[in-house]
Motif scaffolding. Structure first.
Motif, PDB file in Angstrom:
ATOM      1  N   VAL A   4       0.860  -1.188   0.000  1.00 13.72           N
ATOM      2  CA  VAL A   4       0.000   0.000   0.000  1.00 13.72           C
ATOM      3  C   VAL A   4       0.894   1.236   0.000  1.00 13.72           C
ATOM      4  N   CYS A   5       1.051   1.847  -1.172  1.00 14.01           N
ATOM      5  CA  CYS A   5       1.844   3.072  -1.272  1.00 14.01           C
ATOM      6  C   CYS A   5       1.048   4.201  -0.626  1.00 14.01           C
ATOM      7  N   PRO A   6       1.667   4.982   0.243  1.00 15.18           N
ATOM      8  CA  PRO A   6       0.931   6.064   0.908  1.00 15.18           C
ATOM      9  C   PRO A   6       0.358   7.069  -0.098  1.00 15.18           C
ATOM     10  N   LEU A   7       0.949   7.167  -1.278  1.00 12.55           N
ATOM     11  CA  LEU A   7       0.443   8.124  -2.271  1.00 12.55           C
ATOM     12  C   LEU A   7      -0.483   7.474  -3.283  1.00 12.55           C
ATOM     13  N   CYS A   8      -0.214   6.242  -3.666  1.00 17.15           N
ATOM     14  CA  CYS A   8      -0.938   5.627  -4.784  1.00 17.15           C
ATOM     15  C   CYS A   8      -1.984   4.603  -4.345  1.00 17.15           C
ATOM     16  N   GLY A   9      -1.899   4.115  -3.122  1.00 20.00           N
ATOM     17  CA  GLY A   9      -2.816   3.069  -2.686  1.00 20.00           C
ATOM     18  C   GLY A   9      -2.226   1.692  -2.887  1.00 20.00           C
ATOM     19  N   TYR A  56      11.162   1.009  -3.917  1.00 16.51           N
ATOM     20  CA  TYR A  56      11.021   2.160  -4.810  1.00 16.51           C
ATOM     21  C   TYR A  56       9.788   1.954  -5.686  1.00 16.51           C
ATOM     22  N   HIS A  57       8.882   2.929  -5.665  1.00 15.08           N
ATOM     23  CA  HIS A  57       7.666   2.791  -6.468  1.00 15.08           C
ATOM     24  C   HIS A  57       7.912   3.336  -7.876  1.00 15.08           C
ATOM     25  N   GLY A  58       8.762   2.626  -8.611  1.00 18.04           N
ATOM     26  CA  GLY A  58       9.202   3.096  -9.922  1.00 18.04           C
ATOM     27  C   GLY A  58       8.104   3.120 -10.971  1.00 18.04           C
ATOM     28  N   GLY A  60       5.096   3.790 -10.293  1.00 19.76           N
ATOM     29  CA  GLY A  60       4.019   4.615  -9.750  1.00 19.76           C
ATOM     30  C   GLY A  60       4.510   6.034  -9.566  1.00 19.76           C
ATOM     31  N   CYS A  61       4.579   6.455  -8.315  1.00 23.17           N
ATOM     32  CA  CYS A  61       4.843   7.867  -8.019  1.00 23.17           C
ATOM     33  C   CYS A  61       6.321   8.179  -7.848  1.00 23.17           C
ATOM     34  N   THR A  62       7.220   7.201  -8.010  1.00 27.39           N
ATOM     35  CA  THR A  62       8.665   7.328  -7.812  1.00 27.39           C
ATOM     36  C   THR A  62       9.038   7.662  -6.367  1.00 27.39           C
TER      37      THR A  62
HETATM   38 ZN   LIG Z   1       3.283   5.341  -5.172  1.00 22.47          ZN
END
Ligand SMILES: [Zn+2]
Lengths: 94, 976
Positions: A4-9, A56-58, A60-62
């Motif tokens: 669960v990315c804090p920015l993307c979900g 690293y959310h490469g 997604g939001c980086t």
């Molecule tokens: Zn993200």
């Protein structure tokens, strides 16, 4: 695995890449000495249980994320942005 | 044989198929197994090791014996379970592992050699001499022991992969699964119900009982119709959930095109990745056999399978059937056979206190101790305290009890609990997070209890995801107790099979224990029990019960082996679907791609990019001719190359300069606006990560270039530094690689070319070496950098990507008018080697700044990333391998990249290794091969002669060590 990315979900783990222990954030100063550098580069606790990792959310939001994950169950206990995570070695490993 | 009855077959639709070359008739709704039994075919396979005759054991995907090959050539599928393969007109199935035929199999002599082929025979027999293994033993074993074969031809079937998400995934569609899906569906949840079979219903399709006063399978059909009508429910038949993974992710294999003739566009299989918030596991239970002498003869079947063939397919598996069990469900088999008009010659119950009201010869407290017959069952021996009777029979239905199908619950390393009351393992709650087991797979065996558990599990699942749900009104169904008395192996002589597919007997497991392979995991590997394609689903528990007995432990102490995905075999083609050839890998094309291809340039991959190797002209027959000519353009006139693939990162902010100071080893805050500087980046361990030039466009604005290969890595690294180690800095950056088309204009006539093109001409004073700034061409605003990767007077000109193609064409024609032209990657490489410029061939992750002679670029005035690590002892030693230039001096004038270096006269073996070559090129400018490489202590060895040996290509020569810059060492041409 899902993170669960804090920015993307919630996203599939294939959107992320793994770097290693979140201790990487505890970057020593240039004068820290060889022992501190050796420790920073090579020494890891490899716990059977919760561990803090850098992902690293490469795709997604980086964002760089600190993912707290249980190595015995693969359960993800928390996810925070690296920029909000503690930097010191003591705090980072706690 | 086919009997009257109301089986789920369509007697109005006969189906014609072939098995081993003979044509048979079945009906729509038949599996290959039911159709073969209907035709009286009992011998369908030969066993793996001993080539024993084998028949159909089960009626499901757990089948160990009845594996066949279906189809031909690129569409041939080996090891297809006859019990799950639906028949269709024209289907051609063949038996496996036999020669010349199923009935007369030469290797059946293996069965006579059985005393020598027991547990561990591979390890004991084929040890010596070692050299015999590869040439003799392995090929023989491979030929003798085996399953079906692939055709060896390229696959012609289509396979797919797909993804799905849902609130509740229901695995299985027996009474528990149907109630779970119905409850969740009616509550409005997104539901996927996956069922291996072609129809929903699970065991209900094969049993004679009733639910709500109607035949159970009619009730199942009604529920299936209701589920299919709900828009929030996806019913996935012919779909096996094969694995449980982290985060509620499940693998599932849908058999899309196995049950019909292939037609265009229809995939054979689809591999699904399903992510579910909650999962209800309702996978049912599998009946286990009993081990007794020769219990593997064709005609001996699972009791539940006999019921399935009678009730679902209206097939009697024998004329005179015996039933043997240790639990109540065996009695149902006798009852169903009688109801179908099939003669039951014996009902044998191992429990002394068992009773029956059925009108059959009844043997309580008795066991089947052996079987007779040749290729089919002819008689069984029934042993009691009073003695042994022989009974003629052509079919034995056996039941050793039921094992909950808990595999998925154990896929994440959870260990199940032993439940003494049902003599079976049951899942523990929470073994897979979010998964709730319900019904028979949870150790609950009555229909009423399964219905209740299914609904209950759905309610729990729905509540967990915040959906309101109430227990539905429960249908009325049988609610009998399940009673069992454990019976694993009947005592007696001879071989009693545990693992039918891998030919493992009770004796083998006992032998393993004698040889001290007491751990269940060791026993498994030593005997190969449970390691076949069926993973021993029917009989693993018996095997470990036998092991427990042989080692004097209880079953819970002995434990189970590890359950691993996939639950049923998954074709690699299904998992890899979409990844053949290029698959979904993106292709990155430069703006000049079309023109380069049109010019006949062979394109070479650089990561995801494609770049031209060289641009051949008429008359050239070898790439070297083109390359040499293109090098000449740059050295003597002007050459044009597309360099857009280099990573371009736009960096802005008040702290941009300080940020770069930390990223690069050298200083960037001191760089003047309108100037470019070469920079070196290290990893945290002090080794070189990447290099490139960065231009300062304004006080707070830089444009960084990275190598093509490391662009992504550098971007990721910059994100880490800015979000992690230097998080307070006010700086933002973004990749602009695709936004700009950038071309190198290199050579003595570069400025002349540009001045014919730029809206405002340039001169040496306004645009000295390493200058940068804005410019415009025909009113289009772009950027100009005076940088050189060839050592010549050179520029890189950048315009927004949409103008790239037209600028490239323009540059080309102007270059050609000046005696130059296009150059590709080969020439670019030669030009940079002549100048000793490094690429990732040199900075391959093991080199330090010191190794490549750039220790002077590591600033002493500031901290930079990797500085502390780069100063560690050992990274600055004089005897490290250091970058040098190499020129051939021997008879052989060729150098090869990857070749190793030795002292002249030393034997070229590993201990004498002195270094290696990283890049080589033939220099048309200097008329010789040139090499870059690393040599131990190399900087102090210029002038020395060393030996180059390429062991791989068999090339040996001597070379002179020199400075890595072969041409224009003072860089005067670039500054000119
Ligand atoms: Zn993200």
């Amino acid at each position: 695995m899902r993170i669960v990315c804090p920015l993307c979900g919630e996203r599939d783990s294939r959107e992320f890449s793994y770097k290693g222990a979140a201790l990487a954030l505890a970057y020593p100063s240039e004068e820290a000495g060889f022992e501190a550098w050796d420790d920073y580069l090579h020494n890891r606790d490899n716990p059977a249980g919760p561990t803090r990792e850098l992902w690293y959310h490469g795709s997604g939001c980086t964002s760089w994320l600190v993912v707290t994950r249980n190595t015995t169950t693969h359960e993800i206990l928390s996810v925070e942005l690296a920029e909000d995570a503690p930097e010191s070695r003591q705090e980072a490993s706690a | 044989m086919r009997i009257d009855g109301n089986g789920l077959i369509n007697r109005a639709k006969p189906v014609s198929f072939q098995f081993d070359g003979t044509t048979y008739q079945g009906f729509e709704g038949d599996t290959l197994a039911s159709a073969l039994l209907a035709n009286g075919v009992k011998l369908v396979a030969r066993s793996f090791k001993y080539h024993r005759p084998r028949g159909i054991l089960t009626a499901g995907s757990e089948e160990p014996n009845a594996l066949v090959t279906v189809g031909h050539g690129g569409s041939q599928d080996p090891n297809v379970r006859a019990t799950t393969q639906e028949i269709y007109d024209g289907m051609d199935a063949r038996s496996q592992n036999r020669w010349p035929s199923l009935a007369h199999d030469v290797l059946a002599v293996n069965d006579l050699g059985a005393p020598f082929l027991g547990a561990g025979f591979y390890y004991k027999t084929f040890m010596w001499p070692k050299a015999f293994w590869e040439k003799l033993y392995e090929p023989i074993i491979r030929r003798a022991a085996g399953l079906g074969a692939i055709s060896g031809e390229p696959i012609t079937d289509k396979y797919e992969r797909a993804y799905a998400h849902c609130d509740v995934l229901v695995v299985g569609s027996g009474p528990a699964g149907l109630m779970a899906a119905l409850t969740a569906g009616e509550a409005g949840a997104d539901v996927i119900i996956a069922e291996e079979d072609s129809l929903l219903g699970g065991r209900l399709l094969s049993e004679a009982g009733e639910i709500d006063g109607m035949p159970a399978r009619d009730w199942a059909n009604e529920v299936a119709i209701r589920l299919n009508a709900m828009s929030n429910v996806r019913v996935m038949a012919r779909t096996s959930v094969t694995g449980a993974y982290d985060g509620g992710t499940y693998g599932a294999l849908e058999r899309v095109g196995h049950h019909c003739e292939m037609r265009d566009g229809l995939p054979k299989e689809c591999f699904w990745r399903i992510t579910a918030k909650r999962t209800v596991l309702a996978a049912g239970a599998l009946e286990r056999p009993v081990a007794f002498q020769n219990n593997d003869r064709p005609g001996i079947m699972m009791a539940s399978a006999v019921r399935a063939y009678v009730n679902r397919w209206s097939v009697a598996p024998g004329k005179s059937v015996a039933v043997f069990g240790n639990n109540d469900s065996a009695h149902d088999t006798a009852a169903d056979l009688l109801a179908a008009g099939v003669h039951v010659c014996a009902l044998i119950d191992s429990r002394p206190d068992a009773t029956t009201t059925l009108d059959v010869p009844f043997y309580a407290g008795a066991q089947v101790s052996g079987s007779e017959g040749r290729k089919e069952l002819e008689a069984i021996s029934i042993s009691r305290a009073s003695g042994t009777d022989k009974v003629q029979t052509d079919c034995l239905a056996m039941s050793g009890g039921w094992n909950p199908t808990l595999h998925l619950a154990c896929h994440m390393s959870g260990r199940p609990d032993w439940d003494e009351s049902i003599a079976a393992f049951v899942p523990k709650p929470g073994m897979v997070p979010g998964l709730i087991a319900a019904g028979a797979c949870n150790g609950v065996f009555s229909t009423a209890a399964c219905l209740g558990e299914g609904a209950g599990a759905a309610v729990v699942a729905l509540e967990a995801i915040g959906l309101q749900a109430d227990m539905p009104k429960m249908p009325v169904a049988e609610d009998r107790d399940y009673s069992i008395s454990p019976l694993w192996a009947v005592a007696g002589k001879g071989r009693a099979w545990l693992d039918f597919q891998n030919d493992v007997t009770v004796k083998d497991v006992k032998q393993a224990a004698v040889e001290n392979f007491r751990s269940v995991e060791h026993m498994k590997r030593y005997t190969t029990q449970g390691m076949a394609t069926d993973q021993g689903k029917n009989y693993n528990v018996q095997a470990l019960a036998v092991l427990a007995d042989a080692t004097g432990r209880g079953i819970p102490e002995t434990g189970t082996t590890t359950y691993r995905p996939p639950f049923t075999p998954v074709a690699i083609a299904a998992m890899a679907a979409g990844a053949e050839d290029k698959g979904f890998a993106p292709e990155r094309f430069t703006t000049s791609h079309r023109l380069a291809v049109k010019a006949g340039a062979p394109m070479i991959e650089a990561g995801l990019w494609y770049r031209p190797s060289y641009f051949p002209v008429k008359g050239e027959t070898h790439w070297r001719q083109s390359c040499d000519r293109e090098v000449g353009y740059v050295r003597n006139a002007v050459g044009i190359a597309d360099v857009s693939t280099l990573g371009k990162i736009d960096i802005k902010g008040p702290d941009a300069a300080a940020f770069l100071d930390f990223l690069y080893t050298n200083m960037f805050s001191s760089l003047k606006v309108g100037r470019v500087r070469y920079g070196l980046m290290l990893r945290e361990d002090g080794h070189v990560m990447d290099d490139g030039t960065t231009a300062r466009m304004a006080d707070d604005h830089f444009v960084m270039t990275t190598t093509t290969a490391a662009a992504g890595q550098v971007m990721q690294h910059m994100e880490l530094v800015s979000q992690g180690m230097r998080r307070g800095m006010d700086v933002r950056f973004t990749s602009v690689t695709e936004h700009w088309a950038q071309f190198a204009v290199a050579g003595p006539k570069a400025r002349e070319l540009l001045n014919g093109l730029l809206d405002a001409p340039i001169d040496g004073e306004s645009w000295p070496f390493m200058a940068c700034g804005d410019m415009s061409i025909g009113g289009v605003n772009g950027r100009l950098f005076r940088i050189s990767f060839s050592g010549e007077h050179a520029y890189e000109v950048a315009v927004p990507a949409r103008y790239g193609e037209s600028l490239f064409a323009e540059l080309r024609s102007r270059a050609e008018a000046l005696g130059g032209g296009l150059y590709g990657m080969e020439a670019l490489n030669v030009l940079r080697i002549e100048k000793g410029f490094i690429t990732h061939a040199e900075i391959d992750g093991r080199a330090t700044a010191f190794d490549i002679g750039m220790q002077g670029m590591m600033s002493k005035k500031k901290d930079f990333y990797g500085k502390g690590a780069a100063a560690r002892p050992g990274l600055l030693e004089d005897d490290r391998e250091q970058l040098v230039g190499l020129k051939p001096t021997g008879v052989v004038k060729q150098l090869t990249a990857g070749a190793h270096l030795y002292r002249d006269g030393a034997e070229p073996v590993r201990v004498n290794d002195q270094g290696y070559l990283t890049s080589v090129a033939f220099s048309p400018t200097l008329g010789t091969y040139l090499g870059l490489g690393f040599l131990r202590g190399g900087r102090a060895r210029h002038g020395e002669t060393v030996k180059m040996v390429d062991h791989l290509r068999g090339i040996e020569t001597t070379c002179e060590v020199c400075h890595p810059v072969f041409l224009d060492p003072n860089g005067e041409k670039a500054r000119d």
